[in-house]
Design a protein around this motif. Structure first.
Motif, PDB file in Angstrom:
ATOM      1  N   ALA A 125      57.604  25.049 -86.046  1.00 31.15           N
ATOM      2  CA  ALA A 125      57.744  23.594 -86.207  1.00 31.15           C
ATOM      3  C   ALA A 125      59.216  23.200 -86.269  1.00 31.15           C
ATOM      4  N   ASP A 126      60.025  23.996 -86.969  1.00 30.82           N
ATOM      5  CA  ASP A 126      61.472  23.725 -87.012  1.00 30.82           C
ATOM      6  C   ASP A 126      62.081  23.761 -85.616  1.00 30.82           C
ATOM      7  N   ALA A 127      61.702  24.749 -84.826  1.00 25.79           N
ATOM      8  CA  ALA A 127      62.236  24.876 -83.471  1.00 25.79           C
ATOM      9  C   ALA A 127      61.838  23.688 -82.608  1.00 25.79           C
ATOM     10  N   MET A 128      60.592  23.262 -82.701  1.00 20.96           N
ATOM     11  CA  MET A 128      60.147  22.139 -81.881  1.00 20.96           C
ATOM     12  C   MET A 128      60.774  20.826 -82.353  1.00 20.96           C
ATOM     13  N   LEU A 129      61.040  20.700 -83.653  1.00 22.63           N
ATOM     14  CA  LEU A 129      61.770  19.521 -84.136  1.00 22.63           C
ATOM     15  C   LEU A 129      63.179  19.492 -83.555  1.00 22.63           C
ATOM     16  N   LEU A 130      63.812  20.644 -83.504  1.00 18.91           N
ATOM     17  CA  LEU A 130      65.139  20.730 -82.906  1.00 18.91           C
ATOM     18  C   LEU A 130      65.083  20.320 -81.431  1.00 18.91           C
ATOM     19  N   ALA A 131      64.077  20.813 -80.721  1.00 21.22           N
ATOM     20  CA  ALA A 131      63.934  20.460 -79.301  1.00 21.22           C
ATOM     21  C   ALA A 131      63.716  18.960 -79.131  1.00 21.22           C
ATOM     22  N   LEU A 132      62.886  18.362 -79.992  1.00 21.26           N
ATOM     23  CA  LEU A 132      62.659  16.914 -79.906  1.00 21.26           C
ATOM     24  C   LEU A 132      63.954  16.141 -80.138  1.00 21.26           C
ATOM     25  N   HIS A 133      64.760  16.592 -81.101  1.00 24.79           N
ATOM     26  CA  HIS A 133      66.036  15.919 -81.362  1.00 24.79           C
ATOM     27  C   HIS A 133      66.985  16.061 -80.172  1.00 24.79           C
ATOM     28  N   LEU A 134      66.982  17.221 -79.549  1.00 23.77           N
ATOM     29  CA  LEU A 134      67.821  17.421 -78.368  1.00 23.77           C
ATOM     30  C   LEU A 134      67.372  16.519 -77.215  1.00 23.77           C
TER      31      LEU A 134
END
Length: 172
Positions: A32-41
């Motif tokens: 979930a942390d990784a996908m949140l980072l991707a969404l922010h990018l």
């Protein structure tokens, strides 16, 4: 001697089940942390540079983060097929296809699938607003998993060991 060896094996197996459940929770939080980072990018690229989503996906498919690389690598391959299907279709299919490998649970995949409704369809401000909404919902799901890890993580390990000891006592 065989009973003692069996008892040790039962304790070990039960403890392993508890540790496995705890590790699964950790993996969910990390995914979930990784996908949140991707969404922010993605949000930043759309907001500042107005980069088309397929280009963003190509960049994310080369990410150093394994979860991001797995999900967006599958999406990038799907988009490269030029089969006439929509970005939203490929987004959802890539999430379903990589869910287990990436460590995402069904709730996180359902939330992320809804981002397909926003990406590539509306103007940049609407896409950013939609991604922010998805990000908030994914953050809530991530926080729930993190809370579960904090509250139940040690419980899983302890219960696994206790169950093993109980089984040993019953067998002996």
């Amino acid at each position: 001697m065989l009973k003692l060896m069996g008892a040790v094996l039962v304790c070990g197996a039960c403890a392993s089940l508890g540790l496995s459940a705890r590790q699964g929770l950790r993996r969910r939080v990390a995914a979930a942390d990784a996908m949140l980072l991707a969404l922010h990018l993605i949000e930043g690229e759309i907001r500042s540079r107005r980069t088309p989503v397929p280009e963003i996906v190509g960049e994310l498919s080369e990410s150093g983060n394994a979860v991001i690389r797995t999900v967006f690598g599958a999406l990038h391959r799907r988009l490269g097929q030029a089969d006439g299907l929509s970005l939203g279709y490929h987004w959802r299919a890539a999430l379903r296809e990589t869910r287990d490998e990436a460590g995402l649970d069904k709730a996180a995949c359902d939330i992320l699938s809804e981002a397909a409704a926003w990406l590539g369809r509306y103007d940049a401000d609407e896409q950013v607003a939609g991604l922010q909404q998805i990000g908030r919902r994914l953050t809530a799901a991530r926080d729930e998993a993190a809370g579960e890890l904090q509250n139940k993580g040690n419980l899983y390990r302890t219960c696994g060991v206790a169950l093993g000891i109980l089984v040993v006592l019953v067998l002996i």
